[in-house]
Scaffold this motif. Structure first.
Motif, mmCIF file in Angstrom:
data_model
loop_
_atom_site.group_PDB
_atom_site.id
_atom_site.type_symbol
_atom_site.label_atom_id
_atom_site.label_comp_id
_atom_site.label_asym_id
_atom_site.label_seq_id
_atom_site.Cartn_x
_atom_site.Cartn_y
_atom_site.Cartn_z
ATOM 1 N N ARG A 126 28.994 119.819 -25.166
ATOM 2 C CA ARG A 126 29.706 118.943 -25.865
ATOM 3 C C ARG A 126 30.110 117.604 -25.251
ATOM 4 N NH1 ARG A 126 33.391 123.413 -27.690
ATOM 5 N NH2 ARG A 126 35.262 122.636 -26.233
ATOM 6 N N LEU A 127 29.088 116.872 -24.979
ATOM 7 C CA LEU A 127 29.036 115.608 -24.090
ATOM 8 C C LEU A 127 30.058 114.718 -24.291
ATOM 9 C CD1 LEU A 127 24.782 115.663 -23.241
ATOM 10 C CD2 LEU A 127 26.838 116.937 -22.209
ATOM 11 N N ASP A 128 30.076 114.353 -25.480
ATOM 12 C CA ASP A 128 30.913 113.185 -25.965
ATOM 13 C C ASP A 128 32.162 113.433 -25.511
ATOM 14 O OD1 ASP A 128 28.973 111.980 -27.009
ATOM 15 O OD2 ASP A 128 29.447 112.262 -29.231
ATOM 16 N N GLU A 129 32.801 114.642 -25.868
ATOM 17 C CA GLU A 129 33.793 115.374 -25.397
ATOM 18 C C GLU A 129 34.117 115.219 -23.767
ATOM 19 O OE1 GLU A 129 36.567 119.436 -25.759
ATOM 20 O OE2 GLU A 129 35.001 118.909 -27.224
ATOM 21 N N ALA A 130 33.269 115.643 -23.144
ATOM 22 C CA ALA A 130 33.049 115.585 -21.794
ATOM 23 C C ALA A 130 33.336 114.327 -21.270
ATOM 24 C CB ALA A 130 31.832 116.273 -21.136
ATOM 25 N N ASP A 131 32.519 113.397 -21.741
ATOM 26 C CA ASP A 131 32.675 112.042 -21.400
ATOM 27 C C ASP A 131 34.314 111.435 -21.502
ATOM 28 O OD1 ASP A 131 30.103 111.634 -20.490
ATOM 29 O OD2 ASP A 131 29.221 110.872 -22.541
ATOM 30 N N GLY A 132 34.870 111.939 -22.661
ATOM 31 C CA GLY A 132 35.856 111.493 -23.107
ATOM 32 C C GLY A 132 37.098 111.921 -21.723
ATOM 33 N N TYR A 133 36.981 113.073 -21.557
ATOM 34 C CA TYR A 133 37.756 113.590 -20.381
ATOM 35 C C TYR A 133 37.379 112.897 -18.918
ATOM 36 C CZ TYR A 133 39.013 117.476 -23.527
ATOM 37 O OH TYR A 133 39.615 118.202 -24.602
ATOM 38 N N ALA A 134 36.272 112.767 -18.786
ATOM 39 C CA ALA A 134 35.778 112.205 -17.422
ATOM 40 C C ALA A 134 36.195 110.641 -17.608
ATOM 41 C CB ALA A 134 34.289 112.008 -17.403
ATOM 42 N N ALA A 135 36.225 109.651 -18.762
ATOM 43 C CA ALA A 135 37.107 108.491 -18.750
ATOM 44 C C ALA A 135 38.308 108.332 -18.296
ATOM 45 C CB ALA A 135 36.579 108.009 -20.015
ATOM 46 N N ARG A 136 39.119 109.560 -18.612
ATOM 47 C CA ARG A 136 40.599 109.583 -18.250
ATOM 48 C C ARG A 136 40.868 109.974 -16.927
ATOM 49 N NH1 ARG A 136 42.207 112.653 -23.795
ATOM 50 N NH2 ARG A 136 44.207 112.726 -22.725
ATOM 51 N N LEU A 137 39.744 110.426 -15.937
ATOM 52 C CA LEU A 137 40.095 110.334 -14.727
ATOM 53 C C LEU A 137 40.431 109.240 -13.825
ATOM 54 C CD1 LEU A 137 37.147 113.004 -13.961
ATOM 55 C CD2 LEU A 137 39.491 113.725 -13.672
ATOM 56 N N PRO A 138 41.434 109.461 -12.955
ATOM 57 C CA PRO A 138 41.835 108.283 -12.193
ATOM 58 C C PRO A 138 40.918 107.660 -11.104
ATOM 59 C CG PRO A 138 43.046 110.241 -11.364
ATOM 60 C CD PRO A 138 41.948 110.636 -12.642
#
Length: 571
Positions: A126-138
């Motif tokens: 689920r790459l879009d979902e993974a990108d979404g979480y990664a975008a929130r990493l500080p």
């Protein structure tokens, strides 16, 4: 809550972890025995039971009781965060994922939860979902390391190599992380088929003494790209720097076969697992075991066949005294071609620490028989026998190891030292003396050897001037070692310098205040110096602290009658 800061990492990574929810969490046998279905009487009781279990170092019980407290108060964000980390730490990753999802939206969204969720989404495609979480990493704190690696490998999963390299770039600016940056840049370029660019990066991580995993990865790349001679040189250099290891033997064996196309890191999912393992390994080497364990668990969630991550989990469990857990991890690797020997050696260590000496002996005997040219298993067998005071068997094991070595080299001095201790315990002093003298020729400035031989000569009334010089040199080398300072004080006593002996022995007692032998020696020196009350005080302390090796009757006789009058204190 106390900080779980350890000692300063090279790039201050431990400081970034200080004050986390896992801070001060040590977890425990007391609650581990509770029946699985048992519940606390109240949310408060469960919370307190969980905290107690943490401080007793029982991860499983702490997680269970904290989860019970959370069930009673599901909106408590501190309990939710703690439960998430405890479940992840004990390896219940599916449970941890559920808790991680509930943590999102919390102020300052926890990095570890985002990392786990991004990794899980990548694992499930689920790459879009993974990108979404990664975008929130500080970008600060641990995010300085996690974020570039996570985003780079997610870009790699989409085949976006240049974007991946750009995402990784911030890691290059972090002092002390150049090697990690170059390794992962090389892996990404390698997967993209850009072999020349990858080779340039790999060179940068092997221009200094490289660890095992780097040697394995780079050697594999060299083999796949037709650089067999360079691979052989890399492996042999590692083997020369680790002469007692078996870690690259499988790679050396493969040199005789056709190069394999199999890659140690075959895809982006494995690449992120590798990155998280690398961070966990660095933290473990700096004694920051709680976060190291969390990274190891996420790495294994991505790639369960990552053998070094299983070894990391076993080592962390063993370092915390959780030897049953360690055995599970080590035994999983028993047949691994790269780490099997290492894992079985560590299995024996854990068995010995559990006082299952017969089981440890069986493992080590099997290893020794499998590889009759090696010395590590039979040497460790000798150590276990010696710790168990089975000195004759220890001597036999050490002798086997020395026979296998042939002409000993400098690095073999501890083996001679160990056999000398066993000879001395079995009253075979001439043989012990010979081993110590041989060891000193190999390692003339080793304080332990100088002290053992010098002290033994002093205690036997032999070679007193030479022995004194040896012990004085040992004290120069290790001035804060109470046993060595005691040896010098005892040398002065034997030579009749009672005032000098008192000075040194008082210092030895400061360094090792509860040792009965040192207290006994100081009592003797005080008596000869005319300080009778202080002598009896030290003898009383020696008797109170006496262990099974202490001659209690001799000390009691001195308390009753003092020392016989004589000019010297020879015994």
């Amino acid at each position: 809550m106390t900080s779980f800061r350890r000692r300063l990492l090279p790039i201050s990574l431990a400081a970034l972890l200080a004050g986390g929810v896992f801070a001060g969490a040590t977890l425990a046998p007391a609650f581990a025995a509770s029946p699985p279905g048992e519940t606390a009487g109240s949310a408060t009781g469960s919370y307190l039971a969980g905290r107690y279990a943490q401080h007793q170092d029982d991860w499983t019980a702490a997680a269970r009781f904290t989860a019970q407290a959370l069930a009673a108060d599901p909106d408590d964000q501190a309990l939710l965060r703690r439960t998430f980390l405890l479940r992840l730490g004990e390896g219940r990753v599916d449970d941890a994922i559920g808790y991680a999802g509930r943590l999102l939206g919390e102020q300052g969204e926890p990095q570890m939860a985002l990392t786990l969720l991004a990794a899980d989404a990548l694992a499930k495609g689920r790459l879009d979902e993974a990108d979404g979480y990664a975008a929130r990493l500080p970008a600060d704190g641990l995010g300085r390391f996690i974020t570039p690696l996570t985003r780079a490998w997610l870009a790699t999963s989409r085949g976006k190599t240049d974007e991946a390299l750009a995402a990784l770039e911030p890691l290059a600016a972090v002092q002390g992380f150049g090697a990690l940056y170059n390794l992962h840049a090389a892996l990404i370029l390698d997967l993209a088929g850009r072999s020349e660019d990858a080779a340039a990066r790999y060179v940068k991580v092997t221009d200094t003494e490289a660890p095992l995993r780097v040697v394995q990865i780079v050697g594999n790349f060299m083999m796949r790209t037709g650089k067999k001679d360079e691979a052989r040189k890399l492996y042999e250099t590692f083997q020369a720097n680790n002469p007692d290891g078996l870690l690259v033997e499988p790679a050396l064996d493969a040199m005789a076969k056709a190069p394999s196309d199999a890659r140690p890191v075959p895809d982006a999912r494995s690449g992120l697992a590798e990155a998280l393992f690398d961070l966990g390994s660095a933290l473990h080497h700096e004694n920051a075991d709680e976060p190291a364990l969390l990274f190891g668990r996420i790495a294994l969630h991505l790639r369960d066949d990552l053998a070094l991550a299983h070894l990391l989990i076993g080592d962390i469990a063993a370092s915390r005294g959780h030897h049953e857990e360690a055995l599970t991890a080590y035994r999983r690797l028993a047949k691994d071609p790269l780490l099997g020997w290492t894992a079985r050696m560590r299995e024996a260590d854990s068995l010995a620490r559990m006082e299952r000496n017969d089981d440890a002996v069986a493992v080590l005997k099997a290893l020794s028989a499998e590889r009759p040219e090696r010395t590590d298993a039979v040497t460790r067998l000798g150590d276990i026998y010696r710790y168990a005071k089975r000195y004759d068997e220890a001597i036999s094991a050490y002798t086997t190891a020395l026979d296998r070595i042939g002409a000993p080299q400098e690095r073999h001095w501890p083996l001679l030292y160990a056999r000398a201790m066993s000879y001395e315990k079995t009253k075979q002093w001439p043989l012990a003396e010979a081993d110590l003298q041989t060891a000193l020729k190999l390692r003339p400035d080793e304080a332990s050897l100088l002290n053992f031989l010098g002290y033994s000569w002093i205690d036997r009334g032999e070679h007193l001037d030479k022995a004194r010089a040896m012990v004085e040199r040992a004290v120069e080398l290790r001035p804060r070692d109470g046993y060595i300072v005691d040896s010098l004080g005892w040398a002065l006593y034997k030579l009749g310098d009672f005032e000098g002996a008192v000075t040194k022995l008082e210092r030895a007692v400061e360094l090792k205040p509860g040792d009965p032998t040192i207290n006994d020696h100081l009592g003797d020196a005080y008596w000869r110096a005319g300080r009778r009350n202080e002598a009896r005080f030290q003898w009383t302390r020696a008797l109170r602290n006496a262990d099974e090796d202490t001659d209690k009757s001799a000390i009691q006789a001195k308390l009753d009658e003092g020392l016989a009058d004589r000019k010297a204190a020879a015994k």
